[in-house]
Enzyme design. Structure first.
Site, PDB file in Angstrom:
ATOM      1  N   ASP B 171       0.726  -1.125   0.065  1.00 57.41           N
ATOM      2  CA  ASP B 171      -0.208   0.050  -0.067  1.00 57.41           C
ATOM      3  C   ASP B 171       0.990   1.157   0.057  1.00 57.41           C
ATOM      4  OD1 ASP B 171      -2.342   1.864   0.642  1.00 57.41           O
ATOM      5  OD2 ASP B 171      -3.307   0.026   1.107  1.00 57.41           O
ATOM      6  N   HIS B 202      -3.764   6.194   3.110  1.00 63.68           N
ATOM      7  CA  HIS B 202      -4.448   5.064   2.738  1.00 63.68           C
ATOM      8  C   HIS B 202      -3.675   3.711   3.380  1.00 63.68           C
ATOM      9  CE1 HIS B 202      -5.873   1.563   0.271  1.00 63.68           C
ATOM     10  NE2 HIS B 202      -6.942   2.409  -0.026  1.00 63.68           N
ATOM     11  N   SER B 349     -11.259  -1.020   0.101  1.00 65.23           N
ATOM     12  CA  SER B 349      -9.900  -1.174   0.646  1.00 65.23           C
ATOM     13  C   SER B 349      -9.940  -1.574   2.125  1.00 65.23           C
ATOM     14  CB  SER B 349      -9.352   0.145   0.520  1.00 65.23           C
ATOM     15  OG  SER B 349      -8.902   0.261  -0.900  1.00 65.23           O
TER      16      SER B 349
END
Lengths: 235, 408
Positions: B171, B202, B349
């Site tokens: 990520d 994120h 996600s």
């Protein structure tokens, strides 16, 4: 006072014998204490002088009990001198509802080192009820302080523990002359106090007082109100 | 009382207090260990008069306390125990004496021996009880976590917490110094060429859902709070998006496979790529679990979610539409943000991150190389999943979770 020593000897012997032959479930307690003064029913017994005291107790599982309490007084004039001796036997039984009934007899003898300046004593019978917070007793003496008069004394005591190892107490009592008394004056006394447990020690602090009138000892008038501090060691 | 006399009395009292403080009885109160103690009940004599002429109204507990403690010390000495404390219970007519049992003796045996003493009414071991209120982590955001209710996370974590399991998070950069992640990131490596390592939203958010510290009094509780994260930065944050390139992803994936990481989280989607597909197949063949976010803009869920063997996960917006897609919490999920902050996130996600956390729990408790998820209509039943993995799990939360999600 003549029968005092005999009673003392008998009571002491009985106490020791009972203690020696204590059944398995009996409990024996012993404490040593010091107090800034000894007070009895609103008067200073030790004439304002500090005292040291030894107490022994015997409690039978069946409800019979005995106590022996002796103290000495300290003054700069006399040094350390005996003050008094009390012997007590009684019986207490817990009732189904929770409180206990309590009956007994107590014999008290005091030396000339008390506020009175001469030796004296008396025997009392008592009966009362002891609850979780409140207890009350009535005492009756046929020869109070060897004065040849009947005297009754009633008291109500309260005790609570707001936190563990701290006990707050309150007491009110009234002494009522009965047959043969020259003065029919009713006396009262009161006390509020606190006891803090610290390990095997108890620390005491109390304010006590009474009326009517003032307290006289060593030729001087004193206030009836007094602050009493003390400490008790458990053995 | 004159001042001099008061000082004398006070000095004596203080000396006595100091002496009492040093007595063994007081010292014994310092180290109570309930599971090594027994309660010895002795009859409590009825309360009664004590002489105490020196202290009107003060006749009370001292002699009783002395007698009680003397008896307690005697019993303790006789049976080789240590007297800890006493507690009179006049309402029941007994005094409770607490005795510590030496480490080499059986508690039950000691209690039985003392019970035979004629002075004793009865004895019993001090027993340990457990509160039946739901025991939940003290993390303040825990009640707001969808998994807390829908997955019954507190119950799951009583069965497993991911201890000893590594989860690779491929990520953007993770803020390894975030207070809810400090110590949770075993490795934080940058595979993005030409871009310096950075703590990004994120990656930090995904990491928090998987393995934020539980019970630390701040933030949230990760699904697998004892798992360790491998932060493999293959993506970077832009103004509007988080982007990755296939080379960076390949390097990170290769590293994860080479490290034999049991769970690999890929909360991303993009075009099919031969190299990446090859690496993912290798990972699956090696028994590693690859979890990927389902891309709802692609019919097949996009890559790598569409790769056979990859666990494709979506939030509840796709419930019931794709039979091979698992549904996990992905709406308004509190999680970690760079800079020691927390925020709410949405999307597949973060649903995928939940499932990676669940696989960490499974990997801790199951010897199976490829543990399976139990689901109903796509909704994962984490408790049934753990039960299937060989745990004695009595809870079943899928129907409740499904209803809760469909109500949204």
């Amino acid at each position: 006072m003549r029968r005092g020593p005999c009673f003392v000897a008998r009571a002491t012997a009985a106490f020791i014998l009972v203690g020696l032959s204590a059944p398995a479930a009996a409990e024996i307690g012993a404490t040593a204490s010091i107090f800034s003064e000894a007070r009895l029913r609103g008067y200073s017994l030790s004439a304002g002088h500090p005292v040291a005291q030894l107490d022994l107790s015997y409690d039978d599982a069946e409800g019979f009990y005995g106590n022996l309490s002796g103290n000495v007084v300290y003054s700069t004039e006399y040094g350390l001198r005996p003050l008094g001796l009390q012997e007590n036997i009684g019986y207490a039984k817990r009732l189904a509802g929770g409180p206990s009934i309590d009956v007994g007899v107590i014999n008290s003898n005091y030396s000339r080192y008390t506020r009175y300046g001469h030796s004296a004593g008396y025997t009392e019978v008592y009966a009362g009820i002891v609850g979780k917070v409140l207890s009350s007793r009535i005492y009756l003496s046929p020869n109070y302080f060897n004065g040849g008069t009947w005297m009754a004394y009633g008291e109500v005591n309260a005790g609570i523990s707001p936190v563990r190892k701290l006990r707050l107490t309150a007491h009110v009592g009234s002494r009522i002359p009965l047959h043969g008394a020259l003065s029919q004056r009713v006396n009262y006394d009161w006390e509020v106090g606190a006891t803090r447990e610290v390990g095997r020690l108890s620390l005491h602090l109390a304010v006590t007082g009474g009326g009517p009138g003032r307290d006289y000892y060593e030729g001087v008038a004193h206030r009836r109100r007094a602050l009493v501090a003390g400490a008790t060691m458990l053995f | 009382m004159t001042p001099n006399r008061a000082i004398k009395i006070l000095a004596m009292a203080l000396a006595a207090a100091a002496a009492a403080w040093m007595t063994p009885a007081f010292a014994q109160q310092q180290a109570p260990r309930p599971d090594r103690q027994i309660m010895v009940m002795v009859p409590h004599p009825a309360d009664h008069f004590r002489p105490g002429v020196t202290y009107a109204g003060g006749y009370g507990d001292d002699l009783s306390r002395s007698a009680r403690q003397r008896l307690a010390r005697k019993i303790a000495s006789q049976f080789g125990l240590t007297f800890v404390e006493d507690w009179p219970m006049p309402m029941l007519g007994v005094d409770c004496l607490i005795m510590a049992v030496p480490g080499d003796r059986s508690i039950a045996q000691a209690a039985n021996e003392v019970a035979r003493d004629s002075r004793v009414a009865w004895t019993e071991p001090v027993q340990v009880y457990r509160a039946q209120g739901a025991s939940v982590p003290n993390d303040p955001l825990f009640p707001a976590q969808p998994a807390a209710r829908q997955w019954q996370l507190a119950k799951l974590q009583r069965l497993a917490n991911g201890s000893g399991v590594r989860v690779a998070v491929i990520d953007s950069g993770i803020d390894a110094n975030h207070p809810d992640l400090a110590g949770q990131v075993a490795l934080n490596r940058n595979f993005v060429s030409g871009r310096a390592m950075a703590a990004e939203q994120h990656g930090t958010g995904v990491a928090g859902i998987i393995a934020a510290k539980a019970g630390n009094g701040i933030g949230l509780a990760g699904i697998a709070p004892s798992a360790k994260l491998l932060g493999l930065r293959a993506c970077w944050q832009t103004t509007a998006n988080t982007l990755c390139d296939s080379f960076s992803l390949a390097k990170a994936l290769y590293f994860a496979i080479n490290q034999k990481t049991p769970v690999i989280n890929m909360s991303l989607s993009g075009p099919d790529d031969r190299l990446l597909r090859q690496l993912i197949k290798t990972a699956i063949t090696n028994g590693e679990t690859v979890v990927a976010a389902f891309d709802r803009s692609q019919r097949d869920g996009g890559f790598p979610a569409s790769v056979p063997g990859v666990v494709a996960v979506s939030d509840s917006s796709l419930a019931g539409q794709h039979p091979h897609v698992y549904i996990a919490p992905g709406h308004d999920v509190p999680t970690t943000q760079p800079g020691g902050r927390w925020f709410l996130v949405n999307g597949s996600s973060f649903a995928a991150a939940h499932v990676s956390g669940l696989f960490a729990l499974l990997r801790q408790r199951s010897a199976k190389l490829s543990p399976s998820l139990v689901a109903q209509g796509g909704f994962i039943d984490p408790c049934a999943t753990l039960a299937y993995a060989g745990l004695n799990c009595e809870c079943s939360c899928a129907p409740g979770a499904a209803r809760a999600m469909l109500r949204r």
